[in-house]
Design an enzyme around this catalytic site. Structure first.
Site, PDB file in Angstrom:
ATOM      1  N   GLY A 273       0.822  -1.221   0.000  1.00 37.56           N
ATOM      2  CA  GLY A 273       0.000   0.000   0.000  1.00 37.56           C
ATOM      3  C   GLY A 273       0.848   1.260   0.000  1.00 37.56           C
ATOM      4  O   GLY A 273       0.544   2.229  -0.705  1.00 37.56           O
TER       5      GLY A 273
ATOM      6  N   GLU B  66      -3.414  -2.644  -6.567  1.00 37.48           N
ATOM      7  CA  GLU B  66      -2.677  -3.449  -5.598  1.00 37.48           C
ATOM      8  C   GLU B  66      -3.445  -4.749  -5.373  1.00 37.48           C
ATOM      9  O   GLU B  66      -4.632  -4.731  -5.063  1.00 37.48           O
ATOM     10  CB  GLU B  66      -2.570  -2.664  -4.280  1.00 37.48           C
ATOM     11  CG  GLU B  66      -1.864  -3.418  -3.182  1.00 37.48           C
ATOM     12  CD  GLU B  66      -2.027  -2.754  -1.802  1.00 37.48           C
ATOM     13  OE1 GLU B  66      -1.833  -3.483  -0.803  1.00 37.48           O
ATOM     14  OE2 GLU B  66      -2.348  -1.563  -1.720  1.00 37.48           O
TER      15      GLU B  66
ATOM     16  N   GLY C 127     -15.448   3.310  18.474  1.00 32.43           N
ATOM     17  CA  GLY C 127     -15.477   1.885  18.808  1.00 32.43           C
ATOM     18  C   GLY C 127     -16.920   1.422  18.902  1.00 32.43           C
ATOM     19  O   GLY C 127     -17.840   2.227  18.855  1.00 32.43           O
TER      20      GLY C 127
ATOM     21  N   CYS D 299     -16.761  10.208  17.334  1.00 31.47           N
ATOM     22  CA  CYS D 299     -17.846   9.225  17.156  1.00 31.47           C
ATOM     23  C   CYS D 299     -18.323   8.722  18.526  1.00 31.47           C
ATOM     24  O   CYS D 299     -18.960   9.459  19.263  1.00 31.47           O
ATOM     25  CB  CYS D 299     -17.406   8.106  16.223  1.00 31.47           C
ATOM     26  SG  CYS D 299     -18.815   7.183  15.563  1.00 31.47           S
TER      27      CYS D 299
ATOM     28  N   ARG E  70     -24.201   3.947  13.999  1.00 35.40           N
ATOM     29  CA  ARG E  70     -25.621   3.626  14.013  1.00 35.40           C
ATOM     30  C   ARG E  70     -26.417   4.509  14.968  1.00 35.40           C
ATOM     31  O   ARG E  70     -27.548   4.837  14.719  1.00 35.40           O
ATOM     32  CB  ARG E  70     -25.797   2.175  14.481  1.00 35.40           C
ATOM     33  CG  ARG E  70     -26.142   1.223  13.403  1.00 35.40           C
ATOM     34  CD  ARG E  70     -26.373  -0.192  13.894  1.00 35.40           C
ATOM     35  NE  ARG E  70     -25.894  -1.073  12.857  1.00 35.40           N
ATOM     36  CZ  ARG E  70     -24.697  -1.615  12.860  1.00 35.40           C
ATOM     37  NH1 ARG E  70     -23.879  -1.423  13.852  1.00 35.40           N
ATOM     38  NH2 ARG E  70     -24.315  -2.379  11.861  1.00 35.40           N
TER      39      ARG E  70
ATOM     40  N   HIS F 251     -16.244  11.189  11.650  1.00 34.79           N
ATOM     41  CA  HIS F 251     -14.843  10.739  11.741  1.00 34.79           C
ATOM     42  C   HIS F 251     -13.951  11.724  10.980  1.00 34.79           C
ATOM     43  O   HIS F 251     -13.657  11.511   9.800  1.00 34.79           O
ATOM     44  CB  HIS F 251     -14.693   9.347  11.114  1.00 34.79           C
ATOM     45  CG  HIS F 251     -15.245   8.239  11.936  1.00 34.79           C
ATOM     46  ND1 HIS F 251     -14.464   7.434  12.731  1.00 34.79           N
ATOM     47  CD2 HIS F 251     -16.514   7.802  12.101  1.00 34.79           C
ATOM     48  CE1 HIS F 251     -15.229   6.538  13.349  1.00 34.79           C
ATOM     49  NE2 HIS F 251     -16.469   6.743  12.983  1.00 34.79           N
TER      50      HIS F 251
ATOM     51  N   GLU G 113     -10.890  12.119  11.031  1.00 38.36           N
ATOM     52  CA  GLU G 113      -9.583  11.548  10.650  1.00 38.36           C
ATOM     53  C   GLU G 113      -9.562  11.003   9.229  1.00 38.36           C
ATOM     54  O   GLU G 113      -8.494  10.899   8.611  1.00 38.36           O
ATOM     55  CB  GLU G 113      -9.167  10.446  11.649  1.00 38.36           C
ATOM     56  CG  GLU G 113      -9.953   9.150  11.564  1.00 38.36           C
ATOM     57  CD  GLU G 113     -11.231   9.115  12.403  1.00 38.36           C
ATOM     58  OE1 GLU G 113     -11.737   8.012  12.677  1.00 38.36           O
ATOM     59  OE2 GLU G 113     -11.733  10.198  12.758  1.00 38.36           O
TER      60      GLU G 113
END
Length: 538
Positions: A21, A144, A358, A385, A466, A511, A513
């Site tokens: 990657g 890849e 998480g 989150c 969710r 998110h 990030e």
């Protein structure tokens, strides 16, 4: 095929996790820096339709694209290096390929033919190989192939690559094989035999690699390169050394030094005239390696034993740290180990705290204690989150005195579901792809810390969750000083919460990030680092 797009395939041998990657992203960056438009896609040989249902311990984080695809974490590298968005089409699994073919067979589209791996599965793989190159948007498509040459499960992909050479014709097709040259300490020598065997397996499958990229801990002497060229049937100048790097962001410069991009361009008959513009990249590396200050940030999560579970967050701190010329010392702390008695000793050395995303209730109470500590001790806090949801629950319990406030994810019978399932989610019984996924709009209040970070009122950020903030409790929560400073303009769902009387306390439902790149560090991460620096200087 009429398209003028060039196709590069990257295979791996000897072992997995060699960094295909990073090599793909680095090559893409070098070609892009010469003015070519590039995209990278990843083909994964496992049977899951997408990585969304995979355990982060097994596979690292699940990366989400703008269009809501749950994908492999390598797509994060592609976006961070190239600064170009990927999509559903950039990550294909064996599961998706078979699913597509079987669905067509059930509809009768094969007109009674016997459906087989060759040609039907390989045709479907090739259709996906070429998909991104068909509208002429990209000069080069880098593909890849996940796993190792010789794995049973990657055989159909390797066969499809062999066929692609004939479809595309010479000059439009290239195979780079990434391999390992181990160093035997006892014998004090580098060994080429594993690579010879790996290339032999590729040759047995009908593929001659054009370029060998050799991962190594020691420089490759000329005689080793000559031996590899001779036994693996490649030109001497196409044996490329890939030494272990100090940071992944060094790899494009190392590959340029090794002339990987020049070899690729000459084999694909593309011009090498335009100079490589890597000034902004070098500028980023300069700031990354020469910080003027340092902060210690605690990343509180439950998958900390495998840092890849938080890959995008960790890289976002690298980008934000470089922007602030600050070394970010990230301490990964398991939320399961935190409780009321040890919280002060575990967190007192930190300049800022991030509570990570998480699922599930394991380690949840440790996260509650963490938020309480950050709130009461005026420590810069960033909740992402689930981290934002924990902040809301902690505030409800300890400031509003709603004792059993909770999320219905953690306690389905809570009398005070300050975080709950959206109505349309309640009807869903399958786990895969049922979340709020992909890019959604958010409107910011001008008086907020978030607005100060973004510098605009309308933003788009990616989601993967969710459960939502329950607006029935909004008025009550705001009355005590936790403000909803960002909302979705269409649904009114709360996207951002901030504490009024706190130096920097921001929780976001999305998110951030996922959108941080080398050239565009995510604004919230940058401001959070700045807040941590200010905290340290106090």
């Amino acid at each position: 095929m009429a398209s003028s797009t060039k196709y590069i395939f990257i295979t791996g041998g000897v072992t997995s996790s060699l960094g295909k990657g990073i090599i793909a992203a680095s090559l893409g960056k070098l070609l892009q820096a010469r003015g070519y438009s590039v995209t990278i896609q990843k083909f994964d040989p496992y049977l899951n339709i997408d990585p969304g249902t995979l355990n982060p311990y097994e596979h690292g984080e699940c990366y989400v694209t703008e269009d809501g695809a749950e994908t492999d974490l390598d797509l994060g590298h592609y976006e961070r290096f190239l600064n170009v968005s990927t999509s559903q089409s950039n990550n294909i699994t064996t599961g998706r390929i078979y699913n597509n073919v079987i669905t067509r067979e059930r509809k009768g589209e094969f007109l009674g033919k016997t459906v087989q791996v060759i040609p039907h599965i390989t045709d479907e793989i090739k259709r996906n190989f070429y998909k991104l190159g068909q509208d002429g948007e990209f000069d080069v498509v880098i593909t890849e192939i996940g796993g190792c040459v010789g794995d049973i499960e990657s055989l159909p992909f390797i066969e499809a690559v062999r066929q692609a050479r004939w479809d595309l014709g010479p000059g439009n097709f290239l195979v780079i094989h990434l391999t390992l040259i181990p160093y035997l300490k006892a014998a004090k020598e580098l060994k080429t035999k594993p690579t010879q065997h790996s290339v032999k397996q590729l040759l047995e499958a009908g593929i001659q690699p054009d370029i060998l990229v050799c991962r190594t801990e020691h420089h490759l002497p000329m005689e080793v390169k000559k031996k590899l060229a001779l036994f693996c049937n490649v030109q001497l100048n196409s044996v490329i050394e890939a030494m272990d790097a100090e940071t992944i962001y060094d790899v494009p410069l190392l590959m340029k030094k090794e002339k990987l991009d020049e070899r690729v361009l000459s084999k694909l008959k593309l011009s090498t005239k335009s100079e490589t513009d890597l000034e902004s990249w070098k500028d980023f590396l300069g700031r990354l390696k020469n910080p003027t200050q340092e902060v210690t940030i605690g990343l509180i999560g439950k998958y900390v034993s495998l840092p890849d579970s938080y890959k995008s967050i960790i890289e976002s701190f690298t980008h934000a740290g470089a922007a602030a010329e600050c070394a970010v010392n990230l301490k990964l702390i398991s939320s399961e180990e935190l409780n009321r008695d040890n919280i002060k000793s575990k967190l007192s050395e930190l300049n800022g705290i991030v509570v990570a995303p998480g699922f599930g209730e394991r380690g949840f109470e440790g996260k509650i204690e963490t938020v309480k500590y950050a709130r009461e001790n005026q420590l810069p806090f960033f909740g992402i989150c689930l981290g934002m949801q924990v902040a809301v629950i902690e505030f409800s319990r300890n400031v509003l005195n709603i004792e059993r406030a909770n999320s219905t994810e953690m306690d389905p019978n809570t009398p005070h579901p300050v975080i709950a399932l959206m109505e349309e989610q309640k009807k869903i019984d399958q786990l895969g792809g049922t979340m709020r996924l992909g890019s959604y709009a958010c409107e910011l209040k001008k008086s907020s810390k978030s607005f100060a970070a973004y510098g605009k009122t309308k933003i788009q950020e990616r989601h993967r969750h969710r459960y939502e903030f329950n607006n029935a409790y909004l008025e009550q929560i705001e009355s005590k000083g936790m403000l909803a400073t960002g909302k979705n303009p269409e649904t009114g769902l709360v996207e951002i919460v901030e504490l009024k009387n706190h130096p920097w306390f921001v929780g976001v439902q999305f998110h951030p990030e996922y959108k941080s790149t080398v050239l565009n560090p995510q604004p919230l991460f940058v401001k959070f680092i700045q807040a941590a620096i200010d905290q340290k200087l106090k």
